[in-house]
Design a protein around this motif. Structure first.
Motif: not given
Length: 347
Positions: A214, A219, A237, A239
């Motif tokens: 990240k 992503s 962390d 997405d």
């Protein structure tokens, strides 16, 4: 990873005046290469980085003049000299950097917002600006998305060869810079969507890989069949978190040739299922955690196909989850920078 995602977010979410600084040409060595960019707002706040800190202060001062004139500027900085009498001020980087400084008008901010939206839809975008004497005459840029859409305030005729540039590069393999097309010089800037990393498995050792990836600009999506592990509370962390067995999850992911996949479930039968389901997916990268002998047993003929990274990660003698995560991430970046996209998936 490319810093324009952070820069685009800062510009499009702000209403402040400012300039977009883009490296358009480098001779010799430099901290950043063509395409690196930086946003300087009217209060002097900087997003992004184009040097190791030796240019940012001077650009902040120059930015004030550009806001007032509302005209693009080309700036050249010689970092070759090691004495304080030159611009280099002792940095000795052995390079010359040419920058395009664009004032952020309402039109350009709207255009960059459209760029950001296309990137979020996994669309590659090419920005074009006429170079030479015309580079500072107007603030207009042309933008071309891979789906055929074009936008930007340009009045000159677009050469057919230029329009073809958005299809002439392999995945993540574009080069930014000044090019002569049909007898005219243009600066070309490629904007790529963030590379997507899908990690199958949500055990404890996934956390540092998610965090490092990240921070580097990936992503990150984590997929696991156990909701107690695959959730923001356990892996904050990421997405995206997708709960489901491989057979359920893979169709929903809509994998493509730009995706990175890491298999680290620690369950042999689950890994076998994943390998089978991913066998025809056009992945950019696929790595499997575990010894090479174990990985070979996942395939019907006990042979690891080309394109599979096993043992996963660069050989740095890694120990523990954090060092292993660094080795995996280093290998993914190496593939991203150095190698062309594979022709197929796990075959």
């Amino acid at each position: 990873m490319e810093n324009y995602h952070t820069v685009l977010e800062a510009i499009t979410s702000s209403q402040k005046q400012g300039i977009l600084a883009i490296i358009v040409h480098v001779e010799g060595s430099a901290y950043q290469k063509e395409g690196a960019c930086m946003w300087i707002d009217e209060e002097g706040y900087i997003t992004g980085l184009i040097s190791g800190g030796c240019l940012e202060e001077a650009l902040s001062i120059q930015a004030q003049e550009i806001w007032q004139s509302q005209r693009p500027t080309i700036a050249t900085f010689d970092l070759k000299q090691e004495d304080d009498l030159s611009w280099g001020q002792g940095v000795g980087c052995n390079g010359t950097i040419q920058l395009l400084l664009l004032p952020i008008t309402e039109q350009l901010r709207a255009d960059l917002l459209t760029v950001k939206r296309h990137l979020e839809q996994n669309q590659h975008v090419l920005m074009v600006k006429k170079w030479g004497e015309a580079a500072t005459d107007e603030n207009s840029c042309l933008f071309l998305a891979e789906n055929g859409q074009r936008w930007g305030n340009v009045e000159y005729e677009i050469p057919a060869d230029l329009l073809n540039q958005r299809h002439a590069v392999g995945t993540f393999q574009s080069k930014n810079g000044i090019f002569t097309i049909s007898g005219t010089s243009f600066y070309l800037q490629h904007f790529w969507p963030k590379p997507r990393l899908i990690i199958f498995g949500a055990n404890h050792d996934v956390k540092p890989l998610v965090s490092f990836a990240k921070q580097t600009g990936f992503s990150v999506t984590v997929v696991d069949w156990r909701p107690a592990l695959c959730c923001p509370e356990q892996i904050p962390d990421a997405d995206q978190w997708m709960v489901g067995f491989p057979k359920e999850a893979i169709p929903q992911l809509r994998l493509c040739e730009r995706d990175f996949v890491v298999i680290m479930t620690h369950q042999f039968q689950r890994d076998q299922e994943l390998v089978s389901l991913l066998s025809q997916q056009p992945l950019f990268y696929c790595g499997i955690l575990g010894p090479k002998r174990r990985t070979a047993r996942l395939f019907p003929d006990f042979s690891i196909p080309d394109g599979i990274h096993s043992p996963i990660g660069l050989s740095i003698g890694a120990r523990g989850p954090e060092e292993i995560a660094i080795s995996i991430l280093a290998e993914m970046i190496h593939v991203l920078r150095k190698q062309p996209s594979p022709e197929g998936g796990i075959r």
